[in-house]
Design a protein around this motif. Sequence first.
Motif, PDB file in Angstrom:
ATOM      1  N   UNK A  37       0.845  -1.176   0.000  1.00 35.53           N
ATOM      2  CA  UNK A  37       0.000   0.000   0.000  1.00 35.53           C
ATOM      3  C   UNK A  37       0.884   1.230   0.000  1.00 35.53           C
ATOM      4  N   UNK A  38       0.308   2.376  -0.301  1.00 34.94           N
ATOM      5  CA  UNK A  38       1.066   3.621  -0.212  1.00 34.94           C
ATOM      6  C   UNK A  38       0.147   4.753   0.227  1.00 34.94           C
ATOM      7  N   UNK A  39       0.777   5.726   0.870  1.00 35.04           N
ATOM      8  CA  UNK A  39       0.038   6.887   1.323  1.00 35.04           C
ATOM      9  C   UNK A  39       0.857   8.132   1.038  1.00 35.04           C
ATOM     10  N   UNK A  40       0.339   8.957   0.156  1.00 34.72           N
ATOM     11  CA  UNK A  40       0.980  10.222  -0.171  1.00 34.72           C
ATOM     12  C   UNK A  40       0.491  11.288   0.809  1.00 34.72           C
ATOM     13  N   UNK A  41       1.270  12.357   0.996  1.00 35.01           N
ATOM     14  CA  UNK A  41       0.852  13.416   1.918  1.00 35.01           C
ATOM     15  C   UNK A  41      -0.528  13.957   1.573  1.00 35.01           C
ATOM     16  N   UNK A  42      -1.403  13.997   2.573  1.00 31.10           N
ATOM     17  CA  UNK A  42      -2.736  14.537   2.376  1.00 31.10           C
ATOM     18  C   UNK A  42      -3.707  13.647   1.656  1.00 31.10           C
ATOM     19  N   UNK A  43      -3.289  12.416   1.374  1.00 29.84           N
ATOM     20  CA  UNK A  43      -4.166  11.493   0.655  1.00 29.84           C
ATOM     21  C   UNK A  43      -4.430  10.242   1.485  1.00 29.84           C
ATOM     22  N   UNK A 120       6.404   1.151   7.368  1.00 23.43           N
ATOM     23  CA  UNK A 120       6.504   1.938   6.147  1.00 23.43           C
ATOM     24  C   UNK A 120       7.918   2.313   5.780  1.00 23.43           C
ATOM     25  N   UNK A 121       8.114   2.563   4.484  1.00 22.50           N
ATOM     26  CA  UNK A 121       9.383   3.069   3.971  1.00 22.50           C
ATOM     27  C   UNK A 121       9.052   4.163   2.955  1.00 22.50           C
ATOM     28  N   UNK A 122       9.797   5.251   3.006  1.00 25.53           N
ATOM     29  CA  UNK A 122       9.464   6.433   2.226  1.00 25.53           C
ATOM     30  C   UNK A 122      10.121   6.392   0.842  1.00 25.53           C
ATOM     31  N   UNK A 123       9.328   6.695  -0.180  1.00 28.89           N
ATOM     32  CA  UNK A 123       9.809   6.784  -1.553  1.00 28.89           C
ATOM     33  C   UNK A 123       9.524   8.188  -2.078  1.00 28.89           C
ATOM     34  N   UNK A 124      10.570   8.843  -2.557  1.00 30.80           N
ATOM     35  CA  UNK A 124      10.422  10.170  -3.148  1.00 30.80           C
ATOM     36  C   UNK A 124      10.947  10.130  -4.571  1.00 30.80           C
TER      37      UNK A 124
END
Length: 127
Positions: A37-43, A120-124
């Motif tokens: 899963x993923x969660x973007x800022x504000x989403x 979680x692990x952050x992807x930019x």
Amino acid sequence: QLQLVESGGGLVQPGGSLRLSCVGSGFTFDYYVIGWFRQAPGKEREGVACISGSGSSTSYVDSVKGRFTVSRDNAKNTVFLQMNSLKPEDTAVYYCAVTGGYCSGDAGPRKYEYDYWGQGTSVTVSS
């Protein structure tokens, strides 16, 4: 106790690749479906991909089809998410999770079906 640990995130340029890993412990790994899963800022958190316990069944959300591949190595209690052709809109914190349900359909995993989550692990994705 049950634990999921993600790794492999980082900063990558558009068009680049990353491979995320999710290591599970405290349960019979090859019995269970693992979802990404993923969660973007504000989403809201959205399902990306899932894979059955044997690895024979997978499902992806439309936005990543043809770019992301989920796989697993049950001997190492690890599920991978290979992400190619990354786009800025792929920027998010990526989570893996486990469910006693199924990985089916063609729209990726549904978050309400998943019981236990990693940190979680952050992807930019940015130039």
